[in-house]
Design a protein around this motif. Structure first.
Motif, short mmCIF file in Angstrom:
data_model
loop_
_atom_site.label_atom_id
_atom_site.label_comp_id
_atom_site.label_asym_id
_atom_site.label_seq_id
_atom_site.Cartn_x
_atom_site.Cartn_y
_atom_site.Cartn_z
N MET A 222 0.83 -1.22 0.00
CA MET A 222 0.00 0.00 0.00
C MET A 222 0.86 1.27 0.00
O MET A 222 0.46 2.31 0.51
N ASP A 223 2.07 1.20 -0.56
CA ASP A 223 2.93 2.37 -0.65
C ASP A 223 3.94 2.16 -1.77
O ASP A 223 4.85 1.33 -1.65
N PHE A 224 3.78 2.89 -2.88
CA PHE A 224 4.65 2.68 -4.03
C PHE A 224 6.06 3.24 -3.81
O PHE A 224 7.04 2.78 -4.40
N LEU A 225 6.22 4.25 -2.95
CA LEU A 225 7.54 4.83 -2.73
C LEU A 225 8.48 3.88 -2.01
O LEU A 225 9.70 3.92 -2.22
N LEU A 226 7.94 3.01 -1.15
CA LEU A 226 8.79 2.05 -0.45
C LEU A 226 9.44 1.07 -1.42
O LEU A 226 10.55 0.58 -1.18
N GLY A 227 8.76 0.78 -2.53
CA GLY A 227 9.35 -0.09 -3.55
C GLY A 227 10.55 0.56 -4.21
O GLY A 227 11.60 -0.07 -4.40
N ALA A 228 10.41 1.85 -4.57
CA ALA A 228 11.54 2.58 -5.15
C ALA A 228 12.68 2.70 -4.15
O ALA A 228 13.86 2.58 -4.51
N PHE A 229 12.33 2.94 -2.88
CA PHE A 229 13.34 3.05 -1.83
C PHE A 229 14.09 1.73 -1.64
O PHE A 229 15.32 1.70 -1.56
N LEU A 230 13.36 0.61 -1.61
CA LEU A 230 13.97 -0.71 -1.46
C LEU A 230 14.85 -1.04 -2.66
O LEU A 230 15.96 -1.58 -2.49
N MET A 231 14.39 -0.71 -3.85
CA MET A 231 15.17 -0.99 -5.06
C MET A 231 16.49 -0.21 -5.04
O MET A 231 17.53 -0.73 -5.44
N GLY A 232 16.42 1.02 -4.56
CA GLY A 232 17.65 1.81 -4.50
C GLY A 232 18.63 1.30 -3.46
O GLY A 232 19.85 1.35 -3.67
N LEU A 233 18.11 0.81 -2.33
CA LEU A 233 18.99 0.35 -1.26
C LEU A 233 19.79 -0.89 -1.65
O LEU A 233 20.90 -1.10 -1.15
#
Length: 718
Positions: A222-233
């Protein structure tokens, strides 16, 4: 950010958009979907890039020391806001969905790492102790926030099976990212030849994969930004992959996508929705309570960690700043009817005013050179070559930009090395690497297997540089200790790292290469950055700074017994010239160094502007030099009397083709000569005489120059 959001407010229903004809013309409803998608793309890629530049391991190590700061800055406002919301729930009826009050409180209490990283970078505080502390604190707070979010969503599911399915989806996404995607990315890096860029196909694939990961977490978490954040990490920061991702996409994101997002936030703000005074007052009280509680929690934890009160105030202010991830959360609450329109408007306007008011305060009043611990002092503790006993260990910091700097720096160290056990030399060798594709800069002891430098030519270059210095220390006849460091930081602020190291290790002397020969003429920007770094060091260093213009100084490690150097010291007077003479006094103990001390005296009253105490100090140091070398046939003393600047130029030109190396103070006692020559000076950091010696047509580019400047004493609050 502030300007773009204000632009959106002006264009939106609050001002111009209040006219329906204007709104339908410039923001037609059937095209707003595209506007919304572009703004969301920008936020996802911004969070991705910030997390790509994050050195997770370093920040997580730092969080262990300041966990009290993170806990008090997040849990205190969270608990207080939940209690406050329950007590005021009647006033929130028309503003906040009562069943989702926990999520609203958590969203207002959190400090997102990407948001703080963006502010710290804009404030040029990446290389300061304060900046690193703030980044570590925000990383810890976000980790706790994500845990709170997952627990909150899991506990609010309708059935146990739905809760288990949600938790399983979260864990599955992390497992896939860490154990499948990350090894694939690492394999791509390993297969890339050293010094080569990642193939563009893989860059595009990773950027597309970021959107896919954002879609997955939007559906499961339920949060698309966490996916981008996880991918970057999971992508290693720095070269070769992190830097190329930043290089390819950062400009487009910051200059196109991000402004559209901020305008969209302003467009959704409607001041005409502020009709229910009770609800507006309630949400303002909630925000104020959260902000004050976070301030108080941060201050108490900072006192516990013995951080200065002034720095604790600035830290609390930055941890209260809201940015992209906060605006996206507010948007989501608005779309899901968790927040009403007037609450959304109050949140945007309050945070906008808060940032607009306190961001300039931090920028103007925070002193980047201030250390976090210990009381403020009126003057800075300074060290100099003059005050370092000749028999004591000489500690020096040498900065290396590239491998071509090594021979000249080794030759200078060998000249300074007196080859006596009672007078050892300790050199802190720093390989300076520009920060590319990272958020957090690093300065750490060099290790041959260090992975923090990345898989690129910089790591192998560092290895060759450090091995050259270590081999020199092992083969020289003197007592030389080499302590190697690697520094990855932006040039405009990396002087903070060097100054802090000099202060911590009680170093009286910093040596940096001159910028002119560091890069081909095509890299004018790089040369300018190095020049600015040298100037910043001169301005802020707590000790003497020497800029070395190398024109062929060489020191072959296998032939150290045959090393010889002809050194000239140009002495007119003044504190900078005394530093040059103090270094020459130390060199005079080296049997392989021949020194000519050229003392210039004005027959006219050119020294009338110099204090009597300065003249006495000049004579005292000259006499000390003479007494030490009274029976030293390798030392020659020349005195020249000049009447004007033309005669001074003649004396300077007399050095031509007679010496390998000339030392001169940046600002000498020749006030008349300096005033007349200042308009012709090309490199002010070398001083008038040093600039003349560095000119391309002087000495046929064969004589090296070292320009020294004594530390500038100044108040810390300047």
């Amino acid at each position: 950010m502030v300007c773009n959001i204000l632009a959106g407010i002006i264009l939106g229903p609050s001002v111009l958009g209040h006219n329906e004809a204007f709104l339908e013309t410039f923001f037609p409803e059937n095209e707003m979907l595209i506007f919304n998608i572009i703004s969301r793309l920008g936020t996802a890629y911004l969070i991705f890039l910030i997390s790509v530049k994050t050195n997770t391991d370093m920040l997580l190590k730092s969080t262990r020391k300041i966990w009290t700061l993170g806990v008090s800055s997040y849990l205190a406002p969270l608990l207080v806001s939940v209690i406050f919301g329950l007590l005021m729930r009647q006033q929130f009826n028309n503003c906040v969905n009562e069943s989702k009050m926990l999520f609203v409180s958590a969203s207002l209490s959190v400090t997102y790492f990407p948001v703080v990283a963006q502010f710290i970078e804009e404030l040029d505080l990446l290389t300061t102790e304060f900046g690193l502390l703030t980044l570590s604190s925000s990383m810890l707070i976000q980790m706790m926030s994500i845990s709170t979010f997952i627990i909150g969503v899991t506990s609010t599911r309708e059935t146990y099976m739905m809760s288990f399915a949600y938790f399983l989806g979260v864990c599955g996404t992390v497992v896939v990212a860490v154990f499948i995607i990350r090894p694939v990315v690492q394999e791509i890096i390993n297969r890339t030849p050293e010094g080569k860029s990642i193939h563009e196909f893989f860059v595009i694939a990773i950027l597309i994969g970021t959107l896919i990961m954002a879609f997955v977490t939007d559906y499961l978490w339920m949060d698309f930004l966490l996916g981008a954040f996880l991918m970057g990490l999971i992508i290693p920061d720095g070269p070769p992959l992190g830097s190329i991702l930043v290089e390819k996409s950062e400009l487009m994101i910051n200059e196109f996508f991000l402004p559209i997002f901020y305008v969209h936030i302003g467009y959704q703000t409607d001041v005409y929705s502020l009709k229910n005074i009770d609800s507006v007052t309630a949400i303002l009280l909630l925000i104020s309570v959260i902000f004050m509680t976070k301030m108080l929690g941060t201050l108490l934890a900072s006192i516990y960690l013995k951080i200065r009160f002034q720095d604790a105030i600035f830290l609390a202010l930055i941890l209260n700043f809201k940015g992209v991830m906060d605006w996206v959360s507010f948007q989501r609450f608005l779309v899901l009817n968790i927040l009403g329109k007037q609450c959304f408007t109050v949140l945007v306007l309050f945070n906008l005013v808060f940032i607009a008011a306190f961001y300039p305060v931090i920028h103007i009043f925070y002193n980047p050179r201030a250390r976090l611990a210990g009381p403020y002092s009126k003057t800075k503790c300074t060290r100099a070559l003059q005050s370092t006993p000749q028999e004591a260990e000489l500690r020096a910091i040498t900065c290396i930009y590239e491998e071509d700097n090594v021979p000249g720096m080794l030759a200078l160290l060998e000249a300074v090395n007196p080859k006596a056990a009672i007078s050892p030399l300790c050199a802190y060798v720093i390989h300076v690497i520009e920060l590319v594709g990272r958020t957090a800069p690093i300065l750490m002891p060099y290790k041959s297997d260090d992975k923090d430098l990345g898989h690129n030519s910089s790591s192998s270059s560092s290895s060759r540089i450090m091995h050259a210095f270590i081999n020199y220390a092992n083969n020289t006849l003197g007592h030389v200790t080499i302590q190697p460091f690697s520094m990855v930081a932006p040039f405009r602020t990396m002087h903070n790292f060097v100054c802090n190291l000099a202060e911590d290790r009680h170093v009286p002397f910093i040596i940096v290469p001159f910028h002119e020969k560091q890069m081909p003429t095509d890299y004018v920007v790089q040369q300018t950055l190095i020049q600015d770094f040298n100037v910043q060091l001169q301005e802020h260093a707590p000790c003497t700074v020497g800029i070395l213009l190398d024109r062929g100084l060489r020191c072959q490690i296998k032939l150290l017994d045959n090393f010889s150097c002809k050194v000239a010291v140009f002495f007119v007077g003044g504190v900078d010239d005394r530093e040059a003479l103090a270094l020459a006094t130390r060199m005079s103990a080296n049997p392989n160094v021949n020194i000519t001390m050229l003392r210039i005296k004005y027959s006219t009253n050119d020294h009338k502007g110099i204090k009597i105490i300065e003249s006495q100090l000049d004579d005292l140091l000259v006499n000390e030099f003479l007494e030490k070398n009274v029976n030293n046939n390798r030392v020659v003393i020349r005195e020249e009397v000049v009447n004007n600047s033309l005669q001074m130029l003649k004396v300077i030109h007399s050095l031509k083709n007679k010496h390998d190396f000339v030392m001169v103070g940046k600002k000498s006692g020749a006030t008349q000569f300096e005033q007349e020559m200042m308009e012709w000076v090309k490199y002010p950091e070398l001083g008038a005489i040093g600039d003349l010696l560095a000119s391309p047509d002087f000495c046929d580019k064969k004589m090296s120059v070292l320009a020294l400047q004594h530390c500038k004493k100044r108040a810390l609050d300047d």
